[in-house]
Write a protein that holds these residues in place. Structure first.
Motif, PDB file in Angstrom:
ATOM      1  N   SER A  15       0.903  -1.269  -0.171  1.00  0.00           N
ATOM      2  CA  SER A  15       0.136   0.006   0.068  1.00  0.00           C
ATOM      3  C   SER A  15       0.863   1.119   0.112  1.00  0.00           C
ATOM      4  O   SER A  15       1.942   1.267   0.571  1.00  0.00           O
ATOM      5  CB  SER A  15      -0.996  -0.023   1.172  1.00  0.00           C
ATOM      6  N   ARG A  17      -0.333   4.004   0.764  1.00  0.00           N
ATOM      7  CA  ARG A  17      -1.498   5.129   1.626  1.00  0.00           C
ATOM      8  C   ARG A  17      -0.587   5.524   2.958  1.00  0.00           C
ATOM      9  O   ARG A  17      -0.089   4.718   3.428  1.00  0.00           O
ATOM     10  CB  ARG A  17      -2.907   4.300   2.181  1.00  0.00           C
ATOM     11  N   SER A  20      -1.588   3.736   6.265  1.00  0.00           N
ATOM     12  CA  SER A  20      -1.528   2.355   5.815  1.00  0.00           C
ATOM     13  C   SER A  20      -1.456   1.289   7.135  1.00  0.00           C
ATOM     14  O   SER A  20      -0.662   1.546   7.838  1.00  0.00           O
ATOM     15  CB  SER A  20      -0.611   1.909   4.612  1.00  0.00           C
ATOM     16  N   PHE A  21      -2.332   0.442   7.105  1.00  0.00           N
ATOM     17  CA  PHE A  21      -2.417  -0.702   8.322  1.00  0.00           C
ATOM     18  C   PHE A  21      -1.244  -1.662   7.951  1.00  0.00           C
ATOM     19  O   PHE A  21      -0.622  -2.175   8.691  1.00  0.00           O
ATOM     20  CB  PHE A  21      -3.862  -1.230   8.420  1.00  0.00           C
ATOM     21  N   SER A  22      -0.857  -1.638   6.611  1.00  0.00           N
ATOM     22  CA  SER A  22      -0.049  -2.777   6.211  1.00  0.00           C
ATOM     23  C   SER A  22       1.549  -2.201   6.627  1.00  0.00           C
ATOM     24  O   SER A  22       2.257  -2.952   7.294  1.00  0.00           O
ATOM     25  CB  SER A  22       0.113  -2.544   4.756  1.00  0.00           C
ATOM     26  N   PRO A  80      -2.415  -5.341   1.919  1.00  0.00           N
ATOM     27  CA  PRO A  80      -3.977  -5.382   2.009  1.00  0.00           C
ATOM     28  C   PRO A  80      -4.632  -6.222   0.744  1.00  0.00           C
ATOM     29  O   PRO A  80      -3.911  -7.098  -0.080  1.00  0.00           O
ATOM     30  CB  PRO A  80      -4.542  -3.960   1.892  1.00  0.00           C
ATOM     31  N   GLU A  81      -5.786  -6.253   0.710  1.00  0.00           N
ATOM     32  CA  GLU A  81      -6.684  -6.839  -0.482  1.00  0.00           C
ATOM     33  C   GLU A  81      -7.220  -6.092  -1.218  1.00  0.00           C
ATOM     34  O   GLU A  81      -8.015  -5.001  -0.426  1.00  0.00           O
ATOM     35  CB  GLU A  81      -7.479  -7.986   0.064  1.00  0.00           C
ATOM     36  N   ASN A  83     -10.090  -5.746  -4.306  1.00  0.00           N
ATOM     37  CA  ASN A  83     -11.022  -6.417  -5.119  1.00  0.00           C
ATOM     38  C   ASN A  83     -10.442  -7.940  -5.300  1.00  0.00           C
ATOM     39  O   ASN A  83     -10.388  -8.406  -6.346  1.00  0.00           O
ATOM     40  CB  ASN A  83     -10.865  -5.688  -6.628  1.00  0.00           C
ATOM     41  N   HIS A  84     -10.321  -8.516  -4.296  1.00  0.00           N
ATOM     42  CA  HIS A  84     -10.193  -9.975  -4.156  1.00  0.00           C
ATOM     43  C   HIS A  84      -8.788 -10.410  -4.422  1.00  0.00           C
ATOM     44  O   HIS A  84      -8.614 -11.632  -4.992  1.00  0.00           O
ATOM     45  CB  HIS A  84     -11.164 -10.779  -4.722  1.00  0.00           C
ATOM     46  N   SER A 117      -7.067  -6.746   6.584  1.00  0.00           N
ATOM     47  CA  SER A 117      -8.105  -6.150   6.130  1.00  0.00           C
ATOM     48  C   SER A 117      -9.040  -5.639   7.254  1.00  0.00           C
ATOM     49  O   SER A 117      -9.231  -6.232   8.098  1.00  0.00           O
ATOM     50  CB  SER A 117      -8.811  -7.238   5.192  1.00  0.00           C
ATOM     51  N   PRO A 118      -9.651  -4.630   6.674  1.00  0.00           N
ATOM     52  CA  PRO A 118     -10.872  -4.189   7.672  1.00  0.00           C
ATOM     53  C   PRO A 118     -11.979  -5.345   7.669  1.00  0.00           C
ATOM     54  O   PRO A 118     -12.740  -5.181   8.768  1.00  0.00           O
ATOM     55  CB  PRO A 118     -11.491  -2.921   7.137  1.00  0.00           C
ATOM     56  N   ALA A 119     -12.010  -6.253   6.793  1.00  0.00           N
ATOM     57  CA  ALA A 119     -13.029  -7.403   6.869  1.00  0.00           C
ATOM     58  C   ALA A 119     -12.434  -8.404   7.667  1.00  0.00           C
ATOM     59  O   ALA A 119     -11.513  -8.595   7.878  1.00  0.00           O
ATOM     60  CB  ALA A 119     -13.257  -7.757   5.141  1.00  0.00           C
ATOM     61  N   ARG A 125      -7.512 -13.684   0.080  1.00  0.00           N
ATOM     62  CA  ARG A 125      -7.329 -13.909  -1.110  1.00  0.00           C
ATOM     63  C   ARG A 125      -6.255 -13.426  -1.617  1.00  0.00           C
ATOM     64  O   ARG A 125      -5.471 -14.008  -2.608  1.00  0.00           O
ATOM     65  CB  ARG A 125      -8.536 -13.783  -1.831  1.00  0.00           C
TER      66      ARG A 125
END
Ligand SMILES: Cc1cc2nc3c(=O)[nH]c(=O)nc-3n(C[C@H](O)[C@H](O)[C@H](O)COP(=O)(O)O)c2cc1C
Length: 193
Positions: A15, A17, A20-22, A80-81, A83-84, A117-119, A125
């Motif tokens: 990332s 950003r 970024s969390f990564s 991060p991921e 779009n899958h 991921s936030p999910a 994936r």
């Protein structure tokens, strides 16, 4: 077995950003490393891969990136991921690192892959895609528990990863360090022969 030999690792976030969390995950791991082990966080911001612009005249940024990976004992990718799948910026960086064919700085390089991921799916994936790309080179993947960090927005605060996930991820980082040290020792023996 931890040795007294300094171990230089590099980290690659998937990332660009600012918050970024990564990258925050990599920075948290850096703060938990054992003694005599360092982690330099690289930027994946490189020109778009173009075979016409590769070779001896590859850009300075690309050469510096390849050198940093080459001079490391091992690599930690935190992605991060999107779009899958894995973000394009990471795939692009891995494509640069994968060449020259047969002489890539990633061949046999110990690599640990972590996804965030936030999910709740944790970017699993993207994780699988990064592994697939690394196997094609082939880098040496750290196996064992797959480090995927779901609900990352609740696990990173003020840029620091929650202690329980940090401990979980550090088990794999420690396996990476052991693998890196044995790979470096074998390379040194090979260079003496
Ligand atoms: C273009 C785009 C696509 C995304 N697709 C996914 C996805 O497929 N799965 C997922 O878990 N998160 C997805 N996300 C959310 C990212 O995981 C989230 O923005 C994450 O924090 C980005 O990583 P970073 O904090 O290291 O920048 C997507 C975000 C963007 C911007």
């Amino acid at each position: 077995m931890m040795s007294a030999v300094p171990t230089r690792l590099v980290g690659l976030p998937g990332s660009l950003r600012k918050e970024s969390f990564s990258r925050a995950t990599l920075a948290s791991l850096r703060g938990s490393l054992p003694s005599r082990t360092s982690l330099e966080i690289l930027s994946p911001e490189l020109p778009l891969y173009n075979e016409d612009e590769d070779g001896n005249h590859a850009s300075l940024k690309v050469r510096q990136f390849r050198n940093a990976v080459a001079n490391s004992a091992g690599l930690i990718i935190v992605t991060p991921e999107y779009n899958h799948g894995m973000p394009g910026v990471l795939k692009n960086a891995l494509d640069w690192a994968s060449r020259p064919y047969g002489k890539s700085v990633l061949i046999d390089k110990p690599v640990l892959v972590i996804s965030v991921s936030p999910a709740f799916t944790g970017g699993v994936r993207a994780h699988a895609q990064v592994n697939e790309t690394l196997l094609s080179i082939p880098a040496r993947l750290v196996g064992g528990a797959q480090v995927v960090i779901g609900n990352v927005t609740k696990k990173v605060s003020d840029g620091v990863l929650d202690q329980s996930f940090l401990s979980f991820a550090m088990q794999s980082v420690n396996r990476l360090i052991e693998l890196s040290r044995s790979a470096s020792a074998l390379a040194a023996i090979g260079a003496l022969q």
